[in-house]
Motif scaffolding. Sequence first.
Motif, short mmCIF file in Angstrom:
data_model
loop_
_atom_site.label_atom_id
_atom_site.label_comp_id
_atom_site.label_asym_id
_atom_site.label_seq_id
_atom_site.Cartn_x
_atom_site.Cartn_y
_atom_site.Cartn_z
N ALA A 48 8.35 -16.27 15.70
CA ALA A 48 7.56 -15.08 16.00
C ALA A 48 7.32 -15.01 17.49
N VAL A 49 7.63 -13.87 18.09
CA VAL A 49 7.42 -13.65 19.52
C VAL A 49 6.24 -12.70 19.67
N ASP A 50 5.16 -13.21 20.25
CA ASP A 50 3.95 -12.42 20.46
C ASP A 50 3.86 -11.97 21.90
N GLY A 51 3.10 -10.91 22.14
CA GLY A 51 2.88 -10.45 23.50
C GLY A 51 2.42 -9.02 23.53
N ALA A 52 1.85 -8.61 24.65
CA ALA A 52 1.35 -7.25 24.79
C ALA A 52 2.47 -6.23 24.59
N LYS A 53 2.08 -5.08 24.13
CA LYS A 53 3.06 -4.01 23.92
C LYS A 53 3.73 -3.67 25.25
N GLY A 54 5.07 -3.58 25.22
CA GLY A 54 5.79 -3.18 26.41
C GLY A 54 6.31 -4.30 27.28
N VAL A 55 6.11 -5.57 26.88
CA VAL A 55 6.58 -6.67 27.74
C VAL A 55 8.08 -6.92 27.59
N GLY A 56 8.71 -6.34 26.57
CA GLY A 56 10.15 -6.50 26.41
C GLY A 56 10.56 -7.33 25.21
N LYS A 57 9.64 -7.54 24.26
CA LYS A 57 9.93 -8.38 23.10
C LYS A 57 11.09 -7.83 22.28
N THR A 58 11.06 -6.52 21.99
CA THR A 58 12.08 -5.93 21.13
C THR A 58 13.46 -5.99 21.79
N ALA A 59 13.54 -5.69 23.08
CA ALA A 59 14.83 -5.73 23.78
C ALA A 59 15.39 -7.14 23.79
N THR A 60 14.53 -8.12 23.98
CA THR A 60 14.98 -9.52 23.98
C THR A 60 15.43 -9.95 22.59
N ALA A 61 14.65 -9.58 21.57
CA ALA A 61 14.98 -9.96 20.20
C ALA A 61 16.24 -9.26 19.70
N ALA A 62 16.42 -7.99 20.08
CA ALA A 62 17.53 -7.20 19.54
C ALA A 62 18.89 -7.77 19.92
N ARG A 63 18.96 -8.57 20.96
CA ARG A 63 20.22 -9.16 21.38
C ARG A 63 20.63 -10.34 20.49
N ARG A 64 19.77 -10.71 19.55
CA ARG A 64 19.99 -11.94 18.79
C ARG A 64 20.00 -11.72 17.29
N ILE A 65 20.10 -10.49 16.83
CA ILE A 65 19.95 -10.23 15.40
C ILE A 65 21.12 -9.40 14.87
N THR A 66 21.24 -9.39 13.52
CA THR A 66 22.26 -8.60 12.84
C THR A 66 21.67 -7.32 12.26
N ASP A 67 20.42 -7.39 11.82
CA ASP A 67 19.76 -6.25 11.19
C ASP A 67 18.31 -6.21 11.68
N GLU A 68 17.67 -5.05 11.50
CA GLU A 68 16.30 -4.92 12.00
C GLU A 68 15.49 -3.98 11.12
N ILE A 69 14.17 -4.23 11.13
CA ILE A 69 13.21 -3.36 10.46
C ILE A 69 12.14 -3.03 11.49
N ARG A 70 12.05 -1.76 11.87
CA ARG A 70 11.10 -1.31 12.89
C ARG A 70 9.87 -0.73 12.19
N LEU A 71 8.80 -1.48 12.17
CA LEU A 71 7.61 -1.06 11.42
C LEU A 71 6.75 -0.05 12.16
N ASP A 72 7.07 0.25 13.42
CA ASP A 72 6.34 1.31 14.10
C ASP A 72 6.83 2.69 13.67
N ARG A 73 7.86 2.73 12.82
CA ARG A 73 8.33 3.97 12.23
C ARG A 73 7.68 4.15 10.87
N LYS A 74 6.88 5.20 10.71
CA LYS A 74 5.98 5.34 9.57
C LYS A 74 6.72 5.28 8.24
N ARG A 75 7.85 5.97 8.11
CA ARG A 75 8.56 6.01 6.83
C ARG A 75 9.06 4.62 6.44
N ILE A 76 9.59 3.88 7.41
CA ILE A 76 10.05 2.52 7.13
C ILE A 76 8.88 1.65 6.71
N ARG A 77 7.75 1.80 7.42
CA ARG A 77 6.59 0.98 7.07
C ARG A 77 6.10 1.29 5.66
#
Length: 393
Positions: A23-52
């Motif tokens: 789990a990578v924690d940190g303030a919103k906007g520090v770059g967590k998603t961009a860093t994580a996205a380079r290392r994964i095959t699939d993703e679930i973005r929970l800030d999108r209401k329908r997906i959540r």
Amino acid sequence: MEYSPRVVDAELDRLLAGLPAVAVDGAKGVGKTATAARRITDEIRLDRKRIRQNVEADPEMILTRKRPLLIDEWHLAPELWDVVRRAVDDDRSPNQFLLTGSALPPKDARIHSGSGRIIRMIMRPMILPERGITEPSVSFADLLSGGKPSLSGTTDFNLVDYTREIIASGFPGIRRDPQDLRPLTMASYIDEMLDRDIPEIGVSVRRPQALKAWLSAYAAATATTTSYQEILNSATPGDAGKPARSTAEAYRELLQRMWILDPLPAWIPAFNPLKRLAQSPKHHLADPAIAASLLGATEESLLLPLDEVVNAKREGTLLAALFESLAVLTIRVLAQPLQAKTSHLRTRNGDREIDIIVERPDHKVLAIEVKLSATPGLSDAKHLNWLETELNN
């Protein structure tokens, strides 16, 4: 969009190579998603209401997705933490789940600690080397290892450059904006946090302006150990309807949950030869640019000659405090992958103070003084010399 390499990259790769979930924690906007996205095959973005909504209806559905799987903003559906934890209990294969979050769930959220199953790491805003504008002339890792590298390194960075970078921020998204518009973007970041991000995590703040006033008072206390009561008093001078102390404590807990406050703890040595150490943290925000924005400071105001500043004492002290906060951010980012703890030292009566203490896992320490001066003198090192004598006795 081109990715800017981060110090945490190597640490994250090392953890994912041997562990099932990180789990990578940190303030919103520090770059967590961009860093994580380079290392994964699939993703679930929970800030999108329908997906959540779909995930909340059937949390176990995430187990059908390809791995390594990114669960972004997991705190918006905290029940997923336990789903991942149970999946890891069943299968300890490495590199399965990568979770990112801009807030911790509330204390009453019924989730297991995840101890031993999900390893946590923090990601902070970009430091100067990550911003691609300057290269270190001294190796921090070498210093921490006990080596004595040459400290005569030079840099073209000057006071104007440091001040510009304090205002520019270490948030990647803000840095992509034109330089003259970054202060507006930072102000918008703060307002969006108060108006949208806090309600999004299920917290209702009755008086958002009172919270912002408290946060501004905290910003004014950057790099100090000012008591929380003094911060509350500064936030509401002469206000008969000021928040109760319990409300101010709730503000502090909320902003720490969101990684906006990033206090530097007091150093408590494992084998303590020092008997009079204070235990109050030094106040720091996630990024000194947040403090500058809250206080209305600009590059121009911070660099004005003191005799031209209406409140010369405040502005002069503020630049030094923000510079120290930038140094603390830098050391924390560099120390983390080395498994070193960062803190500060202050005696109870305030006669001894060291800005940064970095403690290795074997309890050896590196002490650092931060001075906003081109030519620090021997007197600036007197507390460092005192600590060396105390620890060697």
